[in-house]
Scaffold this motif. Sequence first.
Motif, PDB file in Angstrom:
ATOM      1  N   GLU A 268      18.578  48.408  -9.213  1.00  0.00           N
ATOM      2  CA  GLU A 268      18.276  47.266 -10.073  1.00  0.00           C
ATOM      3  C   GLU A 268      17.588  47.761 -11.334  1.00  0.00           C
ATOM      4  O   GLU A 268      16.721  48.636 -11.275  1.00  0.00           O
ATOM      5  N   GLU A 269      18.011  47.223 -12.457  1.00  0.00           N
ATOM      6  CA  GLU A 269      17.375  47.549 -13.738  1.00  0.00           C
ATOM      7  C   GLU A 269      16.870  46.257 -14.360  1.00  0.00           C
ATOM      8  O   GLU A 269      17.649  45.359 -14.676  1.00  0.00           O
TER       9      GLU A 269
ATOM     10  N   LYS B 119      11.685  41.253  -7.476  1.00  0.00           N
ATOM     11  CA  LYS B 119      12.663  42.263  -7.080  1.00  0.00           C
ATOM     12  C   LYS B 119      13.822  41.547  -6.401  1.00  0.00           C
ATOM     13  O   LYS B 119      13.627  40.853  -5.403  1.00  0.00           O
ATOM     14  N   ALA B 120      15.042  41.709  -6.932  1.00  0.00           N
ATOM     15  CA  ALA B 120      16.194  40.976  -6.396  1.00  0.00           C
ATOM     16  C   ALA B 120      16.424  41.279  -4.932  1.00  0.00           C
ATOM     17  O   ALA B 120      16.811  40.401  -4.153  1.00  0.00           O
ATOM     18  N   SER B 121      16.181  42.519  -4.525  1.00  0.00           N
ATOM     19  CA  SER B 121      16.430  42.883  -3.127  1.00  0.00           C
ATOM     20  C   SER B 121      15.508  42.134  -2.172  1.00  0.00           C
ATOM     21  O   SER B 121      15.841  41.956  -1.001  1.00  0.00           O
TER      22      SER B 121
ATOM     23  N   GLU C 236      16.157  55.612  -6.688  1.00  0.00           N
ATOM     24  CA  GLU C 236      15.537  54.621  -7.568  1.00  0.00           C
ATOM     25  C   GLU C 236      16.147  53.254  -7.308  1.00  0.00           C
ATOM     26  O   GLU C 236      17.290  52.990  -7.673  1.00  0.00           O
ATOM     27  N   ILE C 237      15.382  52.350  -6.697  1.00  0.00           N
ATOM     28  CA  ILE C 237      15.906  51.023  -6.385  1.00  0.00           C
ATOM     29  C   ILE C 237      15.586  50.016  -7.481  1.00  0.00           C
ATOM     30  O   ILE C 237      16.220  48.963  -7.551  1.00  0.00           O
TER      31      ILE C 237
ATOM     32  N   ILE D 142      10.290  52.907  -7.009  1.00  0.00           N
ATOM     33  CA  ILE D 142      10.371  52.063  -8.208  1.00  0.00           C
ATOM     34  C   ILE D 142       9.802  52.861  -9.369  1.00  0.00           C
ATOM     35  O   ILE D 142       8.727  53.459  -9.251  1.00  0.00           O
ATOM     36  N   THR D 143      10.523  52.896 -10.465  1.00  0.00           N
ATOM     37  CA  THR D 143      10.049  53.595 -11.661  1.00  0.00           C
ATOM     38  C   THR D 143       9.555  52.578 -12.669  1.00  0.00           C
ATOM     39  O   THR D 143      10.273  51.637 -13.018  1.00  0.00           O
TER      40      THR D 143
END
Length: 815
Positions: free
Chosen positions: A193-194, A211-213, A364-365, A631-632
């Motif tokens: 996800e961005e 967070k969409a997840s 990277e999620i 997560i970045t």
Amino acid sequence: MKNIYFTIFLLLNALGISAQQLKLSGTVKDADGEPVPFASIYIKSTTKGTSANVDGVYGLALDKGTYTIVYRAIGYKSKELNVTVNAIHTENVVLTAEAYSLTGVIIDGNAEDPAYEIIRQAIKQRKFHLTEVKEFNTKVYIKGVQKLVGAPKKFFGRDIQKTLDLDTNRKGILYLSESTSSFAFQQPDKIHEEMVSSKVAGRNNAFSFNKASDLMVNFYQNILLENTLSSRGFVSPIADNAMSFYRYKLLGVTSDAGATINKIQVIPRREHDPVFRGVIYIQDESWHIVDADVYLSKNSGVNLIDTLKISQQFLKVGNTYMPSNVNFQFNGNVLGFKFEGYYVGVYSNYNIHPEFPKGYFTGEILKITKAVTKKDSLFWLNNRPIPLTAEESRDYVRKDSVAALKTSKKYLDSIERVNNKFGIAKLLVSGYTINNRFEKKSLSFDPILKALIYNTVEGFAINYGVTYLKNLEDRKYYSIRPEARYGFASKEFTANLTANYYYDPVKRANISVSGGSGIYDLNPLGTMTLLANSVNSLLFETNFIKFYKKEFVNIGTTRELFNGLQVSIVADLSRNSTLVNNTSFKIRDVKNKEFTSNNPFSPDVETPLFPNYTALTLSGALTYTFNQQYITRPDGKFYQESKYPTLMLNYRKGINGILNSSVDYDIVNFSILQDRISAGLWGYFSFIAGAGKFFNNDNVYYPDFKHFRGNSALFVKPELRRFLFLDFYQFSTKQQYIEAHIEHNFSGLFSSKIPLVRKGKFEEIVGASYLTQPDKRDYKEFYFGLQRLIFRATYGFAYDGNKRVEHGFKLSYGF
């Protein structure tokens, strides 16, 4: 003037005026004129759409043209309108309740409800539907609102209205955030996800936690929401074993776009099972879930909240159905604080046949850049699919205005004058901190009461420190901490200084330097806190901790080499000295009890455990977690709890002949561990196993032995690696060892079935530990007990081989 700006802002928001696109807007209501919250609005035969807000108000950005717009909501007949948009266009829509009829459905009073056969067909297709879409990407908008709807006037003496910025009725929005992002998924569990934009009321530069997840609730999975509101998770209404947990009732049948839709009520077979209540909608022939309106309650085993309602609306994409609108609504009451809120996700522009480049999915999620908080009001007017309610608009305006004031130097100085006010009670109990938020620095003084300790080596002593912290950009910081210690019986003064620089949050990198002298536990893994040892010494005449003196200088660094692999290196030069007891003072004289010497191997006589010696050591450690997700953000890299094991490799060398060092040894140890491995409705388990060996032990003294986390007290630190009955010091080794620990948490599997016990929401735990080394072969521990939040009570047994050597209760608290 400000009121005029505020009125214009609300008017523009309500009308949806955009400088770049036109907008179709209006309201969605039922036949009685009541708003239909979170109705779906989309262009027919596409996945472009939006959702109404909680008041039924909607806005959909469109280019000029003619469209067929579909309006739908759970429990209502969908409605299609042909709309030509060439200016600002308003359509106020009325949805009528869906008529679910049982006409033509034969229900014999003695026969099985037809819902059961529909559910059987859905269960048969569950695995197919779970993996039907191999991959997809979509655009996601998320809005989160958390509100306080009731609170006590004061809490621990603090005025709640002022502290939480509430209205006079102690009500108000605590948290309001929005975000837009691009979300990608690939079977079985790869996500990326961005975030494109983020907005948090009153915090202009803050990143939302959306967070969409987190909104991905897939009823085609057997167990949902594990390790969130419950450790065990909750059984899906169409899980493979759902028939054992649910009863079903067909409420009616209707037709939508030529498809037959069955409305089925899901009912728990037992009141306190971890299951959903509510209604699901299943299409005939394909047996897809096309809508869901269910909830979880306290009886389902949710923690922290009272009720969680989950509503899902689906959109046909190709031959399948994808979520278009996901809504979580919750409420609860904690210590008199009544709260409620919702998180809603709008999914649009699906592509279920994307071509992801090789290497697109990494650990990277979620990626968040600095640019996400820089979007202006015009951007949000054009890209916010769910209009703000009047209350939400006011909250943004008020909090953003206040936020601008709160970042000014004048305001921060005024706050600091209040918060930095010196108080004797504060310094004694909680410590005293001088903050300078404008310059992002602080000076913290330890609480004096915590610094006062007692042990038989030093007598009454003070161990006091001060910490200076300077925060830099993007969560970088450096800190300097001087610490001094003086024992009144030993007349021993020690002091040291530690400096730490956290210079690369994304690489989790820091460098530290320290030097001076100190009094330390002979077991560097720690036995118990200094306070606990003081209480045991003064009141129970038991001096658990054994001490030695260390004069040292060391330098260390740690850094991530690549995702999941962390390396650390430490060089240490120390002069180590034995210590002896200097006092036998106690407040309570326990009959037939005496203090032991400071040598754990010679409890009755003070003899040196080791000669005074100098040690130069070099150590390195590698830690690797498989498939580490993270997560970045601009201010760092944040590891997420992994579903895979972590490997740890450590090497330490005692270097002989340099800087008067007399040690000479090499030790290597390896361990593997994993936390919270799901066992479905049976809870979860954790384990750690390790082994090590001194390949060279030509000259190694006790402080450099391999030590273990033992325990000899009633209260024990709640660590998986800690033994319950193993002596703190007796079985440290300079040879080889094997160690293992495993614990299973049943998460209320049994206690939830006992009427009076279930109210406590206790979690059942069982565990075992193992150690073998030349002086302690085949040592085992077994235990069982109950846990609730941070408290646990266990009863355990210890065995040397097949001989039971100890048993009893152990209590613990903390994380």
